[in-house]
Scaffold this motif. Structure first.
Motif, PDB file in Angstrom:
ATOM      1  N   ASP A   1     -21.712 -55.845 -32.126  1.00  0.00           N
ATOM      2  CA  ASP A   1     -21.095 -55.821 -33.440  1.00  0.00           C
ATOM      3  C   ASP A   1     -22.169 -55.842 -34.521  1.00  0.00           C
ATOM      4  O   ASP A   1     -23.352 -56.057 -34.258  1.00  0.00           O
ATOM      5  CB  ASP A   1     -20.170 -57.026 -33.626  1.00  0.00           C
ATOM      6  CG  ASP A   1     -18.913 -56.927 -32.765  1.00  0.00           C
ATOM      7  OD1 ASP A   1     -18.592 -55.807 -32.316  1.00  0.00           O
ATOM      8  OD2 ASP A   1     -18.282 -57.971 -32.526  1.00  0.00           O
TER       9      ASP A   1
ATOM     10  N   PRO B   1     -16.050 -62.389 -42.650  1.00  0.00           N
ATOM     11  CA  PRO B   1     -15.369 -62.528 -41.347  1.00  0.00           C
ATOM     12  C   PRO B   1     -15.432 -61.255 -40.529  1.00  0.00           C
ATOM     13  O   PRO B   1     -15.577 -60.151 -41.060  1.00  0.00           O
ATOM     14  CB  PRO B   1     -13.931 -62.873 -41.746  1.00  0.00           C
ATOM     15  CG  PRO B   1     -13.774 -62.364 -43.140  1.00  0.00           C
ATOM     16  CD  PRO B   1     -15.113 -62.507 -43.788  1.00  0.00           C
ATOM     17  N   ALA B   2     -15.354 -61.421 -39.237  1.00  0.00           N
ATOM     18  CA  ALA B   2     -15.356 -60.270 -38.340  1.00  0.00           C
ATOM     19  C   ALA B   2     -14.098 -59.442 -38.540  1.00  0.00           C
ATOM     20  O   ALA B   2     -13.082 -59.919 -39.065  1.00  0.00           O
ATOM     21  CB  ALA B   2     -15.454 -60.737 -36.893  1.00  0.00           C
TER      22      ALA B   2
ATOM     23  N   ARG C   1     -11.370 -61.458 -35.492  1.00  0.00           N
ATOM     24  CA  ARG C   1     -11.665 -61.747 -34.089  1.00  0.00           C
ATOM     25  C   ARG C   1     -13.026 -62.426 -33.971  1.00  0.00           C
ATOM     26  O   ARG C   1     -13.697 -62.696 -34.958  1.00  0.00           O
ATOM     27  CB  ARG C   1     -11.643 -60.449 -33.283  1.00  0.00           C
ATOM     28  CG  ARG C   1     -12.660 -59.415 -33.746  1.00  0.00           C
ATOM     29  CD  ARG C   1     -12.596 -58.156 -32.892  1.00  0.00           C
ATOM     30  NE  ARG C   1     -13.539 -57.148 -33.364  1.00  0.00           N
ATOM     31  CZ  ARG C   1     -14.813 -57.120 -33.056  1.00  0.00           C
ATOM     32  NH1 ARG C   1     -15.308 -58.071 -32.275  1.00  0.00           N
ATOM     33  NH2 ARG C   1     -15.604 -56.177 -33.517  1.00  0.00           N
ATOM     34  N   GLU C   2     -13.428 -62.665 -32.743  1.00  0.00           N
ATOM     35  CA  GLU C   2     -14.713 -63.302 -32.495  1.00  0.00           C
ATOM     36  C   GLU C   2     -15.831 -62.262 -32.533  1.00  0.00           C
ATOM     37  O   GLU C   2     -15.593 -61.054 -32.478  1.00  0.00           O
ATOM     38  CB  GLU C   2     -14.674 -64.003 -31.128  1.00  0.00           C
ATOM     39  CG  GLU C   2     -13.642 -65.130 -31.054  1.00  0.00           C
ATOM     40  CD  GLU C   2     -13.516 -65.691 -29.644  1.00  0.00           C
ATOM     41  OE1 GLU C   2     -13.378 -64.880 -28.706  1.00  0.00           O
ATOM     42  OE2 GLU C   2     -13.562 -66.925 -29.491  1.00  0.00           O
ATOM     43  N   TRP C   3     -17.068 -62.792 -32.601  1.00  0.00           N
ATOM     44  CA  TRP C   3     -18.241 -61.922 -32.630  1.00  0.00           C
ATOM     45  C   TRP C   3     -18.709 -61.617 -31.208  1.00  0.00           C
ATOM     46  O   TRP C   3     -18.750 -62.489 -30.355  1.00  0.00           O
ATOM     47  CB  TRP C   3     -19.375 -62.603 -33.394  1.00  0.00           C
ATOM     48  CG  TRP C   3     -19.064 -62.877 -34.839  1.00  0.00           C
ATOM     49  CD1 TRP C   3     -18.748 -64.077 -35.388  1.00  0.00           C
ATOM     50  CD2 TRP C   3     -19.040 -61.927 -35.900  1.00  0.00           C
ATOM     51  NE1 TRP C   3     -18.528 -63.949 -36.732  1.00  0.00           N
ATOM     52  CE2 TRP C   3     -18.697 -62.623 -37.073  1.00  0.00           C
ATOM     53  CE3 TRP C   3     -19.255 -60.556 -35.978  1.00  0.00           C
ATOM     54  CZ2 TRP C   3     -18.578 -62.007 -38.300  1.00  0.00           C
ATOM     55  CZ3 TRP C   3     -19.141 -59.937 -37.208  1.00  0.00           C
ATOM     56  CH2 TRP C   3     -18.812 -60.658 -38.351  1.00  0.00           C
ATOM     57  N   TYR C   4     -19.105 -60.335 -31.003  1.00  0.00           N
ATOM     58  CA  TYR C   4     -19.605 -59.905 -29.703  1.00  0.00           C
ATOM     59  C   TYR C   4     -20.923 -59.154 -29.885  1.00  0.00           C
ATOM     60  O   TYR C   4     -21.193 -58.568 -30.944  1.00  0.00           O
ATOM     61  CB  TYR C   4     -18.594 -58.986 -29.001  1.00  0.00           C
ATOM     62  CG  TYR C   4     -17.305 -59.680 -28.622  1.00  0.00           C
ATOM     63  CD1 TYR C   4     -17.178 -60.326 -27.395  1.00  0.00           C
ATOM     64  CD2 TYR C   4     -16.218 -59.680 -29.495  1.00  0.00           C
ATOM     65  CE1 TYR C   4     -15.997 -60.967 -27.051  1.00  0.00           C
ATOM     66  CE2 TYR C   4     -15.028 -60.313 -29.154  1.00  0.00           C
ATOM     67  CZ  TYR C   4     -14.932 -60.966 -27.934  1.00  0.00           C
ATOM     68  OH  TYR C   4     -13.757 -61.600 -27.596  1.00  0.00           O
TER      69      TYR C   4
ATOM     70  N   ILE D   1     -23.335 -68.182 -36.599  1.00  0.00           N
ATOM     71  CA  ILE D   1     -22.165 -67.778 -35.814  1.00  0.00           C
ATOM     72  C   ILE D   1     -22.519 -67.896 -34.337  1.00  0.00           C
ATOM     73  O   ILE D   1     -23.696 -67.997 -33.963  1.00  0.00           O
ATOM     74  CB  ILE D   1     -21.734 -66.329 -36.139  1.00  0.00           C
ATOM     75  CG1 ILE D   1     -22.868 -65.350 -35.788  1.00  0.00           C
ATOM     76  CG2 ILE D   1     -21.319 -66.189 -37.592  1.00  0.00           C
ATOM     77  CD1 ILE D   1     -22.464 -63.896 -35.885  1.00  0.00           C
ATOM     78  N   ASN D   2     -21.502 -67.849 -33.498  1.00  0.00           N
ATOM     79  CA  ASN D   2     -21.691 -67.824 -32.045  1.00  0.00           C
ATOM     80  C   ASN D   2     -21.308 -66.434 -31.547  1.00  0.00           C
ATOM     81  O   ASN D   2     -20.182 -65.967 -31.753  1.00  0.00           O
ATOM     82  CB  ASN D   2     -20.831 -68.886 -31.368  1.00  0.00           C
ATOM     83  CG  ASN D   2     -21.146 -68.991 -29.882  1.00  0.00           C
ATOM     84  OD1 ASN D   2     -22.303 -69.096 -29.497  1.00  0.00           O
ATOM     85  ND2 ASN D   2     -20.113 -68.949 -29.052  1.00  0.00           N
ATOM     86  N   VAL D   3     -22.248 -65.774 -30.910  1.00  0.00           N
ATOM     87  CA  VAL D   3     -22.051 -64.401 -30.448  1.00  0.00           C
ATOM     88  C   VAL D   3     -21.733 -64.419 -28.959  1.00  0.00           C
ATOM     89  O   VAL D   3     -22.466 -65.027 -28.167  1.00  0.00           O
ATOM     90  CB  VAL D   3     -23.301 -63.548 -30.721  1.00  0.00           C
ATOM     91  CG1 VAL D   3     -23.046 -62.093 -30.320  1.00  0.00           C
ATOM     92  CG2 VAL D   3     -23.704 -63.634 -32.179  1.00  0.00           C
ATOM     93  N   LEU D   4     -20.640 -63.766 -28.588  1.00  0.00           N
ATOM     94  CA  LEU D   4     -20.224 -63.690 -27.193  1.00  0.00           C
ATOM     95  C   LEU D   4     -20.810 -62.452 -26.534  1.00  0.00           C
ATOM     96  O   LEU D   4     -21.158 -61.471 -27.209  1.00  0.00           O
ATOM     97  CB  LEU D   4     -18.692 -63.647 -27.112  1.00  0.00           C
ATOM     98  CG  LEU D   4     -17.970 -64.861 -27.719  1.00  0.00           C
ATOM     99  CD1 LEU D   4     -16.462 -64.642 -27.672  1.00  0.00           C
ATOM    100  CD2 LEU D   4     -18.351 -66.142 -26.990  1.00  0.00           C
TER     101      LEU D   4
ATOM    102  N   LYS E   1     -18.231 -56.995 -24.695  1.00  0.00           N
ATOM    103  CA  LYS E   1     -17.037 -56.693 -23.923  1.00  0.00           C
ATOM    104  C   LYS E   1     -17.204 -55.359 -23.203  1.00  0.00           C
ATOM    105  O   LYS E   1     -17.560 -54.364 -23.802  1.00  0.00           O
ATOM    106  CB  LYS E   1     -15.814 -56.625 -24.835  1.00  0.00           C
ATOM    107  CG  LYS E   1     -15.184 -57.984 -25.123  1.00  0.00           C
ATOM    108  CD  LYS E   1     -13.862 -57.782 -25.867  1.00  0.00           C
ATOM    109  CE  LYS E   1     -13.125 -59.099 -26.040  1.00  0.00           C
ATOM    110  NZ  LYS E   1     -11.825 -58.909 -26.748  1.00  0.00           N
TER     111      LYS E   1
END
Length: 627
Positions: A176, A165-166, A170-173, A360-363, A366
């Motif tokens: 990372d 897990p991240a 949190r979500e992946w960006y 995974i889905n990468v955003l 940020k």
């Protein structure tokens, strides 16, 4: 041996029909199977000559034949028993000769008996060699009384990986780092307790045409980590592959050190109507019968000291050598139990499945990502930075000169105008010559009447003053047949170049060294490095590009001679040896690992195009605006 027996029977028939004895020299224990045909031809030639000399004595032979026939009829029973005994003796002799080539294990016990040849390294070079060998040291198997059975070796089907897990859940960006944990199991489903497996990992997105190579870390306890930088927004899928089990790697390591003769070479010697073929290699195997060593022809290079030997022909001198060729591959070099470790779709390049999600889905990155106030309290994990990655099918470099796109022939012509491009090495650098020759219509190949796929090659664009040249490296080279006059060592060729801003040198030397101890490769690279230093000193501005090893399709046979594990070991000593020299690396390893197309010794056109774009980007870097 069937082909050999057929050839011998054919010679016997010719002898009976002509009434002459057909003499051959096939009793030498070091004769190669590939050489029997050539020797048979020579034997028949000598038989015909003998017929001419003996025809005048035909009445005497007829009388002797009649006498022998009378004797045969009167002693037929005795001769039958004698014939059986003789056949049995010959069969035992044949089996003993055959055993010299086909054995259930390594016949030589001396360690790296090829690595000591050549010029003695200086103390600094010896220190560098020890450092390089230590840097590629592979984890050893645990001590055990006997080799492990197949059921206790690594099984990719029972093994699993999981995406960790991240941080903070949190979500992946983008920016990372993704970490994957791999646990290896054996064929009984039990966890492995030691390391040494050869794993590959990549992160990719077929929809985005994206891909990046991962870094695998061996924790030496059956667990492995795979690290990936997140470089694009969108879906990213993890792929982990077991190339070889740790037990298979141990076999490959032994073969590399103890059986450098598993690919053998030969040369043709010719003078007038007489010709002979003998076995050649960097070092020839010792005589298993402890008989006196056969005389050798020494072809050690006078400038570099690179060794090469051939068994001396029986009737010709060493200076009658005509060519160099690959003789073939030794068979039966591993035991039946070891062969179980190299099974396609079982334990050679088999994908390991995930215990949960494999993507995974990468955003997007940020902009206002908070920085750690005190990095000493919780330091950031070590970041893995690859040389580049694919996005929308194009290779993007991480650091250094950015890669441009050369999608039309005119842009390549403008870039290479006034340039002389020298390509040296194996067939993987020849692909670059073929790409430019096919893609740019203004470049016309000059017919040197060279053998196909061997060279040397030359292509010219006289209008734009462009010259392309390709030449294969010196032995060991596994091409079909290379003229002895065309065998050149790369270091010597480099010493003949004036260099300068209009000179481009492209090198790719790795695939033909996979059967030799790593010390042999280090020595060859050392000679090339010395020559490059001299070239760059006398010709400042010379662009030197070095291509690394790449992945390829593997089965059992290819694994024993050209496994990706051998290529990886060579690749890991190549890079540090040329660091700081101002050369450009084309990371063929990562470019083939990150791409979605299947691995191939000669990468497909899509990858070659990206390699050439990268090279041309260094020949003609993008102009930056002055502030």
């Amino acid at each position: 041996m069937d082909a050999v027996d057929s050839a011998l029977r054919a010679d016997a028939v010719v002898g009976m029909r002509t009434g002459c004895a057909v003499l051959t020299s096939t009793t030498a224990p070091t004769m190669l199977p590939a050489d029997y045909e050539a020797v048979g031809h020579h034997g028949r030639a000598r038989g015909v000559v003998m017929c001419r000399h003996l025809s005048r004595y035909s009445p005497i032979f007829i009388l002797l034949a009649l006498t022998g026939l009378i004797f045969l009829l009167s002693n037929i029973h005795t001769l039958e028993n004698l014939s059986c005994h003789t056949a049995s003796t010959l069969l035992q002799l044949q089996n003993s000769i055959h055993t010299a080539f086909v054995q259930e294990g390594p016949p030589y016990h001396n360690h790296t008996f090829c690595s000591h040849l050549g010029l003695e390294p200086s103390p600094e070079e010896a220190l560098e060699e020890r450092y390089l060998l230590n840097s590629i040291a592979w984890p050893q198997l645990p001590a055990r009384p006997a080799p492990a059975p197949l059921r206790q070796t690594s099984d990719p089907v029972h093994s699993l990986f999981a995406i960790l897990p991240a941080e903070g859940g949190r979500e992946w960006y983008v920016g990372d780092q993704l970490e994957v944990l791999v646990q290896m199991h054996d064929f009984q489903g039990r966890p492995k307790r030691y390391g040494g497996d050869f794993l590959l990992a990549r992160l990719h997105s077929l929809e985005l045409g994206a891909g990046v190579a991962g870094r695998v870390v061996d924790h030496l306890n059956g667990f492995y980590s795979a690290l990936f930088p997140l470089l694009w927004a969108g879906v990213a899928q993890v792929e982990v592959t077991m190339v070889h089990s740790s037990e298979a790697v141990a076999v490959l390591q032994r073969l590399r050190e103890q059986r450098p003769d598993r690919v053998f070479f030969k040369s043709l010697f010719r003078s007038g109507f007489l010709s002979e073929t003998t076995m050649c290699n960097m070092c020839l195997p010792p005589n298993p019968q402890q008989q006196p060593q056969e005389p050798l022809c020494n072809y050690t290079d006078l400038h570099t000291g690179e060794p090469w030997y051939c068994f001396k022909p029986k009737m010709l001198s060493c200076d009658t050598r005509i060519n160099h060729a690959k003789g073939g591959y030794r068979k039966h070099i591993i035991t039946n139990k070891e062969a179980l470790l190299f099974q396609s779709d079982v334990n050679i390049k088999v994908v390991i499945h995930a215990s949960g999600p494999d993507r995974i889905n990468v955003l997007p990155k940020k902009i206002d990502k908070p920085e750690l106030e005190n990095s000493s309290v919780k330091p950031e994990p070590v970041k893995y930075i690859p040389s580049g990655y694919y996005y929308q099918g194009s290779w993007r470099v991480l650091g250094g000169t950015p890669a441009r796109q050369f999608n039309d022939s005119s842009s390549i012509t403008q870039c290479l105008m006034g340039k002389v491009v020298h390509m040296y090495g194996d067939s993987t650098v020849r692909q670059w010559f073929e790409y430019l020759n096919a893609f740019v219509p203004e470049i016309k190949e000059f017919n040197l009447h060279s053998p196909k796929n061997v060279g040397p090659y030359m292509a010219v664009d006289s209008k734009h003053n462009i010259l392309l040249k390709y030449r294969c490296h010196g032995p060991p080279i596994r091409f079909s047949t290379v003229s002895a006059s065309d065998l050149r060592y790369v270091a010597n060729e480099l010493d003949g170049l004036p260099g300068g801003p209009n000179t481009v040198v492209l090198l790719s030397i790795w695939a033909h060294f996979s059967t030799f101890p790593v010390e042999v490769y280090i020595r060859r690279m050392r000679h090339i490095r010395r020559a490059l230093v001299r070239l760059l000193d006398r010709g400042p501005g010379t662009l030197v590009v070095i291509r690394t090893a790449n992945l390829q399709a593997l089965n059992q046979e290819v694994s024993l001679y050209n496994s990706d594990w051998f290529a990886l070991q060579l690749d890991r000593v190549l890079r540090p040896m040329f660091m700081g020299l101002g050369v450009v690396f084309v990371d063929a390893w990562e470019m083939t690992l990150a791409h979605h197309l299947p691995h191939n010794l000669h990468p497909p056109p899509a990858i070659i195009k990206n390699m050439m774009d990268l090279i041309l980007s260094h020949v003609c870097p993008a102009k930056t605006k002055k502030s």
